[in-house]
Design a protein around this motif. Structure first.
Motif, PDB file in Angstrom:
ATOM      1  N   SER A 275      96.702  66.206 130.749  1.00 29.32           N
ATOM      2  CA  SER A 275      96.338  66.713 132.073  1.00 29.32           C
ATOM      3  C   SER A 275      95.198  67.707 132.046  1.00 29.32           C
ATOM      4  O   SER A 275      94.614  68.016 133.090  1.00 29.32           O
ATOM      5  N   GLY A 276      94.882  68.244 130.869  1.00 29.86           N
ATOM      6  CA  GLY A 276      93.901  69.317 130.781  1.00 29.86           C
ATOM      7  C   GLY A 276      94.470  70.669 131.135  1.00 29.86           C
ATOM      8  O   GLY A 276      93.752  71.659 131.170  1.00 29.86           O
ATOM      9  N   LEU A 277      95.780  70.735 131.366  1.00 28.58           N
ATOM     10  CA  LEU A 277      96.431  71.966 131.825  1.00 28.58           C
ATOM     11  C   LEU A 277      97.406  72.550 130.809  1.00 28.58           C
ATOM     12  O   LEU A 277      97.962  73.616 131.035  1.00 28.58           O
ATOM     13  N   LEU A 278      97.634  71.852 129.679  1.00 28.52           N
ATOM     14  CA  LEU A 278      98.653  72.269 128.717  1.00 28.52           C
ATOM     15  C   LEU A 278      98.005  72.852 127.476  1.00 28.52           C
ATOM     16  O   LEU A 278      97.099  72.250 126.890  1.00 28.52           O
ATOM     17  N   ASP A 279      98.462  74.014 127.067  1.00 29.48           N
ATOM     18  CA  ASP A 279      98.024  74.606 125.815  1.00 29.48           C
ATOM     19  C   ASP A 279      98.756  73.907 124.665  1.00 29.48           C
ATOM     20  O   ASP A 279      99.987  73.944 124.606  1.00 29.48           O
ATOM     21  N   LEU A 280      98.014  73.252 123.775  1.00 25.13           N
ATOM     22  CA  LEU A 280      98.646  72.470 122.716  1.00 25.13           C
ATOM     23  C   LEU A 280      99.437  73.332 121.748  1.00 25.13           C
ATOM     24  O   LEU A 280     100.469  72.898 121.228  1.00 25.13           O
ATOM     25  N   ALA A 281      98.967  74.540 121.482  1.00 27.86           N
ATOM     26  CA  ALA A 281      99.627  75.388 120.485  1.00 27.86           C
ATOM     27  C   ALA A 281     101.001  75.844 120.948  1.00 27.86           C
ATOM     28  O   ALA A 281     101.949  75.891 120.166  1.00 27.86           O
ATOM     29  N   SER A 282     101.136  76.168 122.248  1.00 31.65           N
ATOM     30  CA  SER A 282     102.400  76.715 122.755  1.00 31.65           C
ATOM     31  C   SER A 282     103.230  75.700 123.520  1.00 31.65           C
ATOM     32  O   SER A 282     104.402  75.945 123.804  1.00 31.65           O
ATOM     33  N   LEU A 283     102.627  74.558 123.889  1.00 32.43           N
ATOM     34  CA  LEU A 283     103.273  73.559 124.755  1.00 32.43           C
ATOM     35  C   LEU A 283     103.713  74.197 126.081  1.00 32.43           C
ATOM     36  O   LEU A 283     104.765  73.878 126.629  1.00 32.43           O
ATOM     37  N   ARG A 284     102.862  75.087 126.581  1.00 28.23           N
ATOM     38  CA  ARG A 284     103.062  75.700 127.900  1.00 28.23           C
ATOM     39  C   ARG A 284     101.782  75.516 128.719  1.00 28.23           C
ATOM     40  O   ARG A 284     100.714  75.282 128.170  1.00 28.23           O
ATOM     41  N   TRP A 285     101.935  75.655 130.036  1.00 27.18           N
ATOM     42  CA  TRP A 285     100.770  75.527 130.901  1.00 27.18           C
ATOM     43  C   TRP A 285      99.758  76.618 130.566  1.00 27.18           C
ATOM     44  O   TRP A 285     100.115  77.784 130.360  1.00 27.18           O
ATOM     45  N   ASP A 286      98.491  76.250 130.504  1.00 32.41           N
ATOM     46  CA  ASP A 286      97.415  77.162 130.132  1.00 32.41           C
ATOM     47  C   ASP A 286      96.979  77.963 131.350  1.00 32.41           C
ATOM     48  O   ASP A 286      96.601  77.400 132.384  1.00 32.41           O
ATOM     49  N   ALA A 287      96.984  79.274 131.242  1.00 31.60           N
ATOM     50  CA  ALA A 287      96.729  80.140 132.396  1.00 31.60           C
ATOM     51  C   ALA A 287      95.322  79.947 132.959  1.00 31.60           C
ATOM     52  O   ALA A 287      95.133  79.855 134.179  1.00 31.60           O
ATOM     53  N   GLU A 288      94.306  79.873 132.081  1.00 29.13           N
ATOM     54  CA  GLU A 288      92.938  79.700 132.586  1.00 29.13           C
ATOM     55  C   GLU A 288      92.772  78.337 133.243  1.00 29.13           C
ATOM     56  O   GLU A 288      92.131  78.214 134.290  1.00 29.13           O
ATOM     57  N   ALA A 289      93.365  77.307 132.646  1.00 28.63           N
ATOM     58  CA  ALA A 289      93.252  75.966 133.222  1.00 28.63           C
ATOM     59  C   ALA A 289      93.897  75.919 134.602  1.00 28.63           C
ATOM     60  O   ALA A 289      93.353  75.312 135.528  1.00 28.63           O
TER      61      ALA A 289
ATOM     62  N   PRO B 222      98.695  69.198 116.015  1.00 28.88           N
ATOM     63  CA  PRO B 222      97.542  69.084 116.917  1.00 28.88           C
ATOM     64  C   PRO B 222      96.232  69.274 116.156  1.00 28.88           C
ATOM     65  O   PRO B 222      96.112  70.186 115.334  1.00 28.88           O
ATOM     66  N   VAL B 223      95.299  68.389 116.385  1.00 30.32           N
ATOM     67  CA  VAL B 223      93.979  68.467 115.741  1.00 30.32           C
ATOM     68  C   VAL B 223      92.938  68.663 116.830  1.00 30.32           C
ATOM     69  O   VAL B 223      92.845  67.863 117.768  1.00 30.32           O
ATOM     70  N   VAL B 224      92.178  69.710 116.711  1.00 29.91           N
ATOM     71  CA  VAL B 224      91.151  70.027 117.698  1.00 29.91           C
ATOM     72  C   VAL B 224      89.789  69.638 117.131  1.00 29.91           C
ATOM     73  O   VAL B 224      89.453  69.998 116.003  1.00 29.91           O
ATOM     74  N   ASP B 225      89.038  68.891 117.899  1.00 30.10           N
ATOM     75  CA  ASP B 225      87.681  68.501 117.508  1.00 30.10           C
ATOM     76  C   ASP B 225      86.717  69.581 117.988  1.00 30.10           C
ATOM     77  O   ASP B 225      86.530  69.748 119.197  1.00 30.10           O
ATOM     78  N   PRO B 226      86.081  70.325 117.075  1.00 28.94           N
ATOM     79  CA  PRO B 226      85.172  71.399 117.513  1.00 28.94           C
ATOM     80  C   PRO B 226      84.045  70.900 118.407  1.00 28.94           C
ATOM     81  O   PRO B 226      83.561  71.640 119.262  1.00 28.94           O
ATOM     82  N   ALA B 227      83.631  69.644 118.227  1.00 30.38           N
ATOM     83  CA  ALA B 227      82.526  69.108 119.025  1.00 30.38           C
ATOM     84  C   ALA B 227      82.998  68.499 120.339  1.00 30.38           C
ATOM     85  O   ALA B 227      82.172  68.076 121.155  1.00 30.38           O
ATOM     86  N   GLY B 228      84.305  68.417 120.553  1.00 28.70           N
ATOM     87  CA  GLY B 228      84.825  67.914 121.821  1.00 28.70           C
ATOM     88  C   GLY B 228      84.614  66.430 122.046  1.00 28.70           C
ATOM     89  O   GLY B 228      84.436  65.994 123.181  1.00 28.70           O
ATOM     90  N   ARG B 229      84.676  65.623 120.986  1.00 27.90           N
ATOM     91  CA  ARG B 229      84.412  64.192 121.139  1.00 27.90           C
ATOM     92  C   ARG B 229      85.680  63.346 121.206  1.00 27.90           C
ATOM     93  O   ARG B 229      85.620  62.211 121.684  1.00 27.90           O
ATOM     94  N   VAL B 230      86.787  63.856 120.683  1.00 28.04           N
ATOM     95  CA  VAL B 230      88.015  63.071 120.695  1.00 28.04           C
ATOM     96  C   VAL B 230      89.137  63.880 121.353  1.00 28.04           C
ATOM     97  O   VAL B 230      89.098  65.108 121.404  1.00 28.04           O
TER      98      VAL B 230
END
Length: 504
Positions: A179-193, A271-279
């Motif tokens: 959704s673009g709204l979930l923080d992957l590290a905490s599995l909680r809704w992301d406040a800024e999003a 969780p794997v974060v792509d620094p370049a934002g491609r995946v």
């Protein structure tokens, strides 16, 4: 005595399929029905959520009647990702269901990408793109503020179906992570999003694991022919579940699904974060995540080629079209097609691109143009593979699923473009079977997701042809650079906003 069954309800973009599976993976009964995707305005892609709910319940009742309610241990759900709709305080729809294919929020996506977009992508795993519910919520806040004031909840299609089946409004971690709204590290809704989307956590469904089981409520139980209290396993998004369904769960084993659109995904244990934002990075089940990329322009490019380049072949002439493409050599004689007929996603996640033939000469004929269109799709998926590897994800094998995988030409093209063997499966397993496996694990019918998925049988492996691999390895960076070279042209054409059809 026959053993227990889990019924998978797979709610897709254009159809819902319901299948009853035994623990062995054998499908005992199935039913499928389609529904339209509406475009009332340019860029809009909408559906009737009530029609989808009624279709899902009707198909579930058909399958229950076919197998008998006594054998049904539970129901498990899968659905298309990135859907969004508003509900009032009584749970009634205030909007149509907007699809991942909806591009109305392009301006909002561009603004976010120019600002906090990459940071959001790194935290949430979801690319900043019009498909993202976060971006579409921002569009609604800007263009329909009165509607937003009336909205008690925002949810997707599976959450709406679960509300009617169980009386609970919940969202699994898989769909929430898309959704673009979930923080992957905490599995909680992301406040800024949430702030950027203009919603509060209280307006979103309750977060639950994909393995959460809820009891089937009495009224829907009567409608579908099951006992009240039958477990309904929440399930997840169709993309991650497709990996489970094709048995691509070990490290390094990717699943390539290719139908109208396409995707390449691999399962990881964190969780794997792509620094370049491609995946992207989406949840699958506790301890399992899926990393990869989706392309909008898959089999739809072949259908365009049939209608635009070979209308004389007639409707439903895909085999004849592929035979035409096979007349041209690999590489299409130096003709390349940028296959961006619709707003593209991975690995650039921008809708700026448009389709283009480059390298066209008088020596090229219709076979070259058709083959170049199909090769463009395969090369775009290969660019997704490159992006996954650049993000540190090892990929050493690929399993294929989806409608176009029945074509020998498509199979060989993908193996050659990936420079890896392509494993083909016993039947067309996918997200529905993945939901069933997840349901069986949640209900204690099987001991392990990984062991059950590993039982999926490979019936044939398509080996890459070394000479073809070399050709596509040389073409792939050309296609990648073509986007950058043509970006000013794409922008200029979009600014012209010329009509596609002549005036009546």
């Amino acid at each position: 005595m026959p053993g227990p069954l889990v019924i998978a309800v797979d709610v897709g973009t254009t159809a819902t399929k319901v299948v009853a599976y035994e623990p062995s993976g054998r499908a005992v009964a199935e039913a499928e029905r389609g529904y339209p995707l509406h475009a009332p305005h340019p860029g809009h892609a909408e559906q009737d959520p009530e029609q989808i709910r009624a279709t899902a319940e009707s198909l579930l009742a058909e399958v229950v009647a076919a197998v008998g309610p006594g054998r049904v241990a539970g129901v498990a759900l899968s659905s298309a990702m990135h859907t969004l709709m508003a509900l009032d305080g009584d749970g009634r729809p205030l909007t149509a269901l907007t699809s991942w294919a909806d591009t109305r929020a392009q301006a909002e996506a561009d603004e976010l990408r120019a600002g906090p977009g990459l940071a959001l992508h790194r935290r949430t795993g979801t690319p900043v793109h019009p498909m993202s519910p976060l971006v579409r919520l921002r569009w609604f806040a800007r263009h329909a503020p009165q509607l937003c004031d009336r909205a008690r909840w925002w949810c997707g299609v599976k959450e709406y179906l679960l509300l009617h089946l169980t009386g609970r409004l919940v969202v699994d971690h898989s769909l929430a992570s898309a959704s673009g709204l979930l923080d992957l590290a905490s599995l909680r809704w992301d406040a800024e999003a949430l702030a950027l989307a203009g919603v509060t956590a209280e307006q979103l469904p309750e977060l639950v694991p994909t393995t959460q089981a809820l009891p089937l409520a009495a009224a829907p139980a009567a409608r579908v022919g099951l006992p009240a209290g039958t477990p309904v396993v929440v399930g997840g998004g169709d993309g991650p579940l497709a990996n489970l369904g094709v048995g691509a769960v070990r490290p390094g084993m990717a699943a390539c699904s290719l139908g109208t659109s396409g995707a390449l995904r691999v399962v990881v244990d964190r969780p794997v974060v792509d620094p370049a934002g491609r995946v992207f990075c989406y949840a699958l089940a506790p301890g399992l995540w899926v990393v990869g990329g989706a392309v909008t322009n898959g089999g739809i490019v072949m259908r365009w080629a049939l209608e635009a380049l070979a209308p004389d072949l007639g409707p439903g002439a895909e085999e004849a079209l592929l035979a035409l493409a096979a007349q041209a050599p690999p590489g299409s004689g130096g003709l390349l097609m940028a296959p961006y007929l619709m707003s593209e996603r991975a690995p650039r996640w921008t809708s700026l691109g448009r389709g283009a033939f480059v390298g066209l000469t008088r020596e090229h004929g219709r076979p070259h143009m058709v083959r170049a269109a199909i090769e463009g799709v395969a090369l775009q998926l290969a660019l997704v593979l490159d992006s996954m590897r650049a993000a540190g994800i090892a990929v050493d094998s690929v399993r294929g699923t989806g409608g176009v995988m029945r074509s020998a030409l498509w199979q060989q093209l993908l193996a050659d473009a990936f420079a890896m063997p392509l494993d083909l499966l016993d039947g067309q397993q996918g997200s529905g079977y993945g939901a069933a496996i997840l349901g069986m694990r949640a209900l204690g019918i099987v001991d392990s997701l990984e062991a059950t998925a590993a039982a999926v049988r490979v019936v044939r492996t398509v080996e890459p042809v070394p000479a073809h691999v070399e050709t596509y390895a040389r073409l792939r960076p050309v296609l990648d650079g073509l986007y950058d070279a043509l970006a000013p042209t794409f922008a200029a054409l979009r600014a012209l906003d010329l009509p596609t059809l002549p005036p009546r």
